[in-house]
Every structure is written in structure tokens, then in C-alpha cells.
Design a protein around this motif. Structure first.
Motif, mmCIF file in Angstrom:
data_model
loop_
_atom_site.group_PDB
_atom_site.id
_atom_site.type_symbol
_atom_site.label_atom_id
_atom_site.label_comp_id
_atom_site.label_asym_id
_atom_site.label_seq_id
_atom_site.Cartn_x
_atom_site.Cartn_y
_atom_site.Cartn_z
ATOM 1 N N SER C 109 1.888 -2.363 -6.263
ATOM 2 C CA SER C 109 1.163 -2.965 -5.026
ATOM 3 C C SER C 109 1.234 -1.975 -3.935
ATOM 4 O O SER C 109 0.975 -0.756 -3.786
ATOM 5 N N VAL C 110 1.994 -2.341 -2.748
ATOM 6 C CA VAL C 110 1.696 -2.041 -1.529
ATOM 7 C C VAL C 110 2.604 -0.483 -1.479
ATOM 8 O O VAL C 110 2.406 0.271 -0.736
ATOM 9 N N PHE C 111 3.439 -0.435 -2.649
ATOM 10 C CA PHE C 111 4.579 0.592 -2.456
ATOM 11 C C PHE C 111 3.841 2.026 -2.746
ATOM 12 O O PHE C 111 4.406 2.931 -2.330
ATOM 13 N N VAL C 112 2.776 1.980 -3.245
ATOM 14 C CA VAL C 112 2.140 3.406 -3.476
ATOM 15 C C VAL C 112 1.792 3.889 -1.986
ATOM 16 O O VAL C 112 1.986 4.652 -1.817
ATOM 17 N N GLY C 113 1.212 2.917 -1.345
ATOM 18 C CA GLY C 113 0.650 3.156 -0.044
ATOM 19 C C GLY C 113 2.014 3.783 0.951
ATOM 20 O O GLY C 113 1.629 4.583 1.880
ATOM 21 N N LEU C 114 2.938 3.172 0.521
ATOM 22 C CA LEU C 114 4.164 3.434 1.440
ATOM 23 C C LEU C 114 4.675 5.082 1.177
ATOM 24 O O LEU C 114 5.573 5.335 1.807
#
Lengths: 280, 204, 215
Positions: C109-114
Motif C-alpha cells: 500500500s502506501v509504503f511504496v510511496g514512502l
């Protein structure tokens, strides 16, 4: 050229932004069909799973083709209904799945909710209702397949965005989902949903309950709330279809028994739940 | 009511540090004394409270699929969400830069206390994480996004202040040499995280 | 580019760039960088592995690109150029993950963006790529990405094995153990345990490499 002059900086950043934007737009456009297919596959796979079909997707050589084939075979109809249970013309049930959250944010009488109609191998109709709710960390969703009597659960699948792995996330396991088979969403004439009770085995002879996941109390409660609140949204449709079902087949009980024979894998409990309904 | 719920949840339950490990780099590096931790913590609260709602507006009216339909109905099919990472980080970085310049010019005193932390913040995962979670959780209005930003900022501040206070005491303890510094900080954070898990399930 | 110098591609110096970050200058346990988002994906081995690969790709290529650009970047907008390049690479990675490993990308989920705000990447670009030729910069990126991935995978192995009794989704703890009264430790799957495991890894690592101990 002076690297810190304003014009150099402006030209530099413009060129960079243009290159980045072009490459990203190209990548995004060229990968979009695959991404869309992945999402559709997932949705179709989940719908099929709720009626116990399409289970071999992982083994299939071409997953997309397999899912689409199964979907075309077992899902015979899809439409959208309003809160009174009337079909809404021109609404695309599949597209509505993406905006369930927005629909539930509307007042009840303005909601348009999708319904999928599947069939068993024997040809009998199954009604699949999409579900949307929230768990501990984020949204939960799933599909609840009802027998044509609109009372008995034929199958259920759940998924989630970010529940704790190994705890709340266990709602996606077959062990949890299989418990729903044969349970009843009615208690008498009232839609009560399914309670998700604590403690293994505590729900064994309760037609309106299943066992919760130990350590996943809040997620389990989320599932329970999701089922009852969503079913109330479909109440109009459920009541309507149920009465039609009785009208169209006066020997309701016979048909229900027939159902039993055609699906021997269902737990014995189904009988009980049906008797409960017949008695009251 | 929903906003209040989000606010409380983002401080205690979805705590940036204990539940998601966001901003760990500066958390470990700056939590050596309460005073500096306070400075960085306040800067994070400030930046998050502004950037999360700002990014919410951008997401709602520019990036989301169909978000551009307010310009003209033909734009309803445009989906720019693949650009969201780059837009979010640009907003954060330029906002931080802007604040730095404004503070330096008009409040030199504050700049001396807070200024050195501002550049650190552009690459603080907590800030970016706040915006990404805002997008993923799909808050329905600006108020919810703002209370999420504020709450997450406060949650991060709370974590770093507590850690700094503990670390000031830990300096005087007998710790196995290999564990000194980073090692013990990780373990203490882990234990604090377990303690924070007791807040799970709070619902207003 | 580096083709001009006589230095072989994998000279001793370059090998050090590649292998050093695996232990002696490991970005996670020694430099304490990039712990941010990463540990949240270590509850299972598979997402941790995908995350490790993604971070390595982004570090390596952002180092390479920034090193190629290093002489043309106006110093005043250096940071923002770095962020744009990194964000650009991360978006590409995200799009590819969504298209080809959809299930894992959902878990991340958002951890790619992070990955964008992962301090390792900014740190390496700032500290190494801007002052070095492209090839060493690329190796440095791969090395640091791998050093980071190594820790991620170690943590994930412990958490998945002890917490769920599986590895990569396959059951490894035999059923006979469970019959004999063994049960999975659900605590391992909760976020705080990742921190405690990293703490223990640091402890072990620094007991072995005494020169890294803090005073």
C-alpha cells in the motif's frame, strides 16, 4: 553559463519537469490496461469465490481468461437496486462496486446498490450482495451470496485493506469464511445479520452467528457491523425478492429441500435455520 | 464527531511512530534531549497540520480519477493519481522551504530555535506518510483531513518527547555496551509501542 | 563517463562500495537510516522481499542519475531536483508493481510511496552520488539497497516464522509441533516487535563488531 542564474534554473527545471511528466504519463498509460485487468480480475474472482466458483485461478495458465470464462458462466445477471428494492435503470453494477463508500455516505433513500445474480451448477439462482464496512485499520469489504430464499447464506468472502496480519487479516481465510455457509440472516421476520461471537465453538448451534477470530476482536466486530448495516440497506430488495420467491414457487419448502440435496457439502445447520424460518 | 474520532485515533492508535515507524530516522537522531525533541516535534505538528489538508485539496480537485470534472465535464475521465507521489512531495518540500524563508525573515528568534529542524522535515517520512494515508483513507471532507494532520503531528510529537525524556534518564543506566545508543532506543520504542496498543479499540 | 579510467569495473575499491553496506556500514543497523516505513512491511517475508528489491532499484538508479547530472544541477534547487528524480523512480516502481505483482503491491500500500522519503536514498545521493562518478555511485546504491534489504529480510523471517509458522506463505512448522502444544506467537506480527527485533540485531551486530559501539 552561470549555473545559478535565474534563467538557467528556470530552463533546467522546465526541461526536467517536461521529461519527467512525459515518461510518467507514458508509463502510466501503457501499464494502465494491465492494472485495470488486475483489479477487475480481483473483483470478479471475489464474486465468483462467494458462490464457490473460480477456485483454480492460481493454477490457471491464463488467469484473466480463466476468471472471465468462469464469470461469464456463473454470473448470469447484474443490476442495481434502490432502497425500496426496485431495479434502477442504466446503472452499471460493476462500476458501482468502486463507489460503494460514496453510496453508503448518502441518505438511505438515495442509495443505489449493486446486486449480482449467480447460479449453481444445478441452475438455481444465487443473489450476491457486495458489502462495505470498516475494520480496525481501514476498510473491509466482501461479498455475501444468498440462496434464492434470501435467507440462507450460500457463501461469503471478505477482504481488507490493512488489518493486522495473522490476527484481523484472518478474515480472508477459508476457515473463517466457511463458517458462514448455511447460516441465516433472518431471525423470524427480522433481518438480524450474523453475529461474530467470541470464543471458538461458541456459535456452533446458533444459526445467526459464527466464531470470531481470536486476537482480532475489532476486525470481527467490523465484519458483524458491516453485514448487518449493509443488509439493512438491501432490506427492500431482500423482502421483495423473498415475497416473489414465495409467489413464484408455492412449494417453497420442497424447493428448499431440493437445495439441500444439490449441495451436500453444506453443514447440517442449514436445516435448522430453515425450520426456524418456517416455524415463525 | 467523525473528525474528533479521527483526531484521537491518529494520536493514540494509529500513532505515526508506534504503529507505522514513520519518521524514525529523525526520531532516533533527535531524541537525545527533550529541548531539541520539543523543537522538532512542534515543527512536525505545524507542517503536518498545513500540508495534509493542502494535499487533500489537491487530491480531491486535481489528482483523483474524475477530479478534474469541475473544469469541464469532458475532463471526467482524466485520472492523474499516478502523479500523486511527486505532487505531495513537491508540496511538502516547497512548503517547508517557504516556511523557512518566512520564519527567517520575520521571526529570527523562532528561526534560531526551529529553523535548523525545518530542512530535516522535508524528508521526514511522517509528513509524507500523513499525506499518503490521507489519500488512502479517502477522508470525506477537509475537516477530517485537517484533524488527521493535526492528530498525527501531535502523536509524533508525543512519541519523540516521551522518548527524549526516557533517553535522558537512560544515559545514567548500566546498559550492555553493544546496546548503547541506537539498540536500546529501538527496544524502548518497541516496548512503548506495546504499551500504546492498549489504546486499541477506543471509539468515540 | 567511467569508461575512460583504467580502473576495472569491480576493483577492490568498488567491491568495498558494494559489499561494505551489507555489514560494516550497514545503513539500517549502523547508520540508523531508512527504518521509517520499511519495518511495517516485515510481518511477512514476501512483501519484505519485494520492498527490498524496490528500494535497491530506486537507490541504485537515483544514485546513477544524480551522479550523471551532478555537474549541471544548479545548487540552489539541488534538494528539489533530488526529490523529483527519486519521486519519479518511485512512481515507476509503483506502476510496475501494480501491473505485475498486484497482490504484493496491495499489501505494500502506501509504503511504496514512502520510499521517496526513505532517508537512505536521499542520504546516499547527498553524501555519495553528487561527488562521485556514475559507476561507483551505482554500486554504492546497489550496496546500500541490499544492506537495507538484508535487514528487512532477516526481520521478516523471524516475524513470519515465529508469528505465523510460515515462510513465504508456506507452512514450515510441522503440524506435529502444534499437536504437541506449540502455538504461534501472535505478538510477533504486531508492529512493536519489528523494533525490538531490530534492537536485538543491533545488539548482536555490535557485540561482533566492537568498534561500532557507542560511548
Amino acid at each position: 553559463m552561470n549555473k545559478n542564474s535565474n534563467s538557467y534554473i528556470i530552463i533546467y527545471s522546465t526541461v526536467m519537469v517536461v521529461i519527467v511528466a512525459l515518461v510518467l504519463a507514458f508509463a502510466s498509460l501503457s501499464l494502465q490496461p494491465i492494472q485495470k485487468a488486475n483489479q477487475d480480475n480481483e473483483t470478479k474472482g471475489a464474486i465468483l469465490m462467494s458462490i464457490g466458483q473460480g477456485m483454480d485461478a492460481e493454477k490457471a495458465k491464463d488467469k484473466t481468461a480463466y476468471i472471465n470464462e468462469e464469470y461469464a458462466k456463473y454470473i448470469i445477471e447484474s443490476f442495481a437496486v434502490d432502497s425500496k428494492g426496485n431495479k434502477v435503470e442504466g446503472a452499471d453494477a460493476f462500476a458501482l462496486l468502486g463507489s460503494l463508500k460514496d453510496e453508503y455516505a448518502k441518505p438511505e433513500n438515495e442509495r443505489v446498490l449493486p446486486v449480482f445474480v449467480g447460479k449453481k451448477d444445478s441452475g438455481e439462482k444465487l443473489y450476491i450482495l457486495p458489502l462495505w464496512g470498516s475494520g480496525l485499520w481501514g476498510p473491509l469489504w466482501g461479498y455475501l451470496a444468498l440462496e434464492s430464499d434470501m435467507t440462507t447464506i450460500y457463501g461469503a468472502v471478505f477482504d481488507h485493506k490493512g488489518e493486522t496480519p495473522g490476527l484481523g487479516a484472518e478474515i480472508t481465510t477459508a476457515a473463517f469464511q466457511n463458517q458462514f455457509k448455511g447460516k441465516s440472516i433472518f431471525n423470524g421476520n427480522e433481518i438480524v445479520g450474523i453475529s461474530v461471537l467470541k470464543g471458538a465453538g461458541s456459535s456452533a448451534d446458533n444459526p445467526n452467528a459464527v466464531d470470531a477470530i481470536s486476537g482480532g476482536t475489532i476486525t470481527s466486530r467490523g465484519v458483524q457491523n458491516m453485514i448487518i448495516s449493509n443488509l439493512q440497506g438491501y432490506a427492500g430488495f431482500i423482502e421483495k425478492t423473498k415475497s416473489e420467491d414465495v409467489v413464484s414457487s408455492p412449494q417453497d419448502e420442497d424447493q428448499a429441500n431440493l437445495t439441500d440435496e444439490s449441495t451436500p457439502d453444506l453443514p447440517v445447520i442449514e436445516d435448522q435455520s430453515l425450520t426456524v424460518r418456517e416455524n415463525e | 464527531m467523525e473528525s474528533l474520532n479521527i483526531f484521537i485515533k491518529s494520536i493514540f492508535i494509529d500513532n505515526m511512530v508506534f504503529a507505522y515507524f514513520f519518521g524514525m530516522c529523525s526520531y532516533i537522531a533527535v531524541s537525545k534531549s527533550v529541548k531539541t525533541a520539543m523543537g522538532l516535534g512542534l515543527a512536525v505538528i505545524f507542517v503536518m497540520t498545513i500540508t495534509v489538508p493542502l494535499n487533500w485539496l489537491l487530491n480531491e480537485y486535481v489528482l483523483k480519477g474524475g477530479a478534474l470534472s469541475w473544469i469541464s465535464p469532458e475532463m471526467a475521465n482524466v485520472d492523474l493519481s499516478f502523479l500523486s507521489f511527486i505532487i505531495f512531495i513537491a508540496v511538502i518540500a516547497s512548503f517547508v522551504q517557504l516556511v523557512e524563508m518566512v520564519v527567517e525573515k520575520f521571526a529570527p528568534g523562532l528561526y534560531n530555535q526551529l529553523g535548523i529542524f525545518l530542512p530535516l522535515i522535508a524528508v521526514n517520512c511522517a509528513i509524507m506518510g500523513g499525506s499518503l494515508f490521507m489519500q488512502e483513507r479517502d477522508f470525506t471532507n477537509l475537516g477530517q483531513a485537517a484533524s488527521y494532520g493535526l492528530g498525527s503531528g501531535i502523536g509524533w510529537w508525543l512519541a519523540i518527547i516521551m522518548m527524549a525524556a526516557i533517553r535522558e534518564k537512560v544515559t545514567y543506566s548500566q546498559i550492555p555496551a553493544p546496546l548503547k545508543g541506537a539498540g536500546i532506543t529501538f527496544i524502548i520504542t518497541g516496548l512503548m509501542g506495546i504499551a500504546f496498543m492498549t489504546f486499541l479499540g477506543i471509539q468515540l | 563517463m567511467s569508461k575512460k579510467d583504467k580502473e576495472p569495473l569491480f576493483s577492490a575499491k568498488n567491491r568495498k562500495l558494494l559489499l561494505g553496506p551489507l555489514s560494516a556500514s550497514n545503513p539500517v543497523v549502523v547508520q540508523i537510516l531508512g527504518i521509517c516505513s520499511a519495518l511495517a512491511v516485515t510481518a511477512k517475508l514476501q512483501p519484505a522481499f519485494v520492498m527490498a528489491i524496490s528500494v535497491t532499484v530506486v537507490t541504485a538508479f537515483s544514485n546513477l542519475i544524480m551522479s550523471l547530472l551532478r555537474n549541471s544541477i544548479p545548487s540552489r534547487i539541488r534538494i528539489i531536483v533530488q526529490l523529483v528524480v527519486i519521486a519519479f523512480l518511485v512512481i515507476l516502481v509503483d506502476q510496475v508493481l501494480k501491473a505485475y505483482v498486484y497482490d504484493v503491491s496491495k499489501q505494500l500500500s502506501v509504503f511504496v510511496g514512502l520510499i521517496i522519503t526513505n532517508c537512505i536514498i536521499m542520504g546516499r545521493v547527498e553524501a555519495f552520488a553528487l561527488g562521485n562518478k556514475p559507476w561507483p555511485a551505482f554500486l554504492d546504491g546497489v550496496g546500500n539497497g541490499a544492506g537495507y534489504g538484508l535487514i528487512l529480510i532477516i526481520v521478516a523471517i523471524f516475524r513470519e516464522l515465529l508469528g505465523a509458522g510460515t515462510l513465504w506463505g508456506y507452512q514450515v512448522i510441522p503440524a506435529s509441533f502444534y499437536d504437541a502444544g506449540y502455538s504461534n506467537n501472535g505478538l510477533m506480527l504486531l508492529p512493536p516487535m519489528a523494533l525490538i527485533i531490530v534492537g536485538i540485531i543491533i545488539w548482536v551486530h555490535r557485540s561482533w563488531k566492537k568498534d561500532l559501539q557507542e560511548k
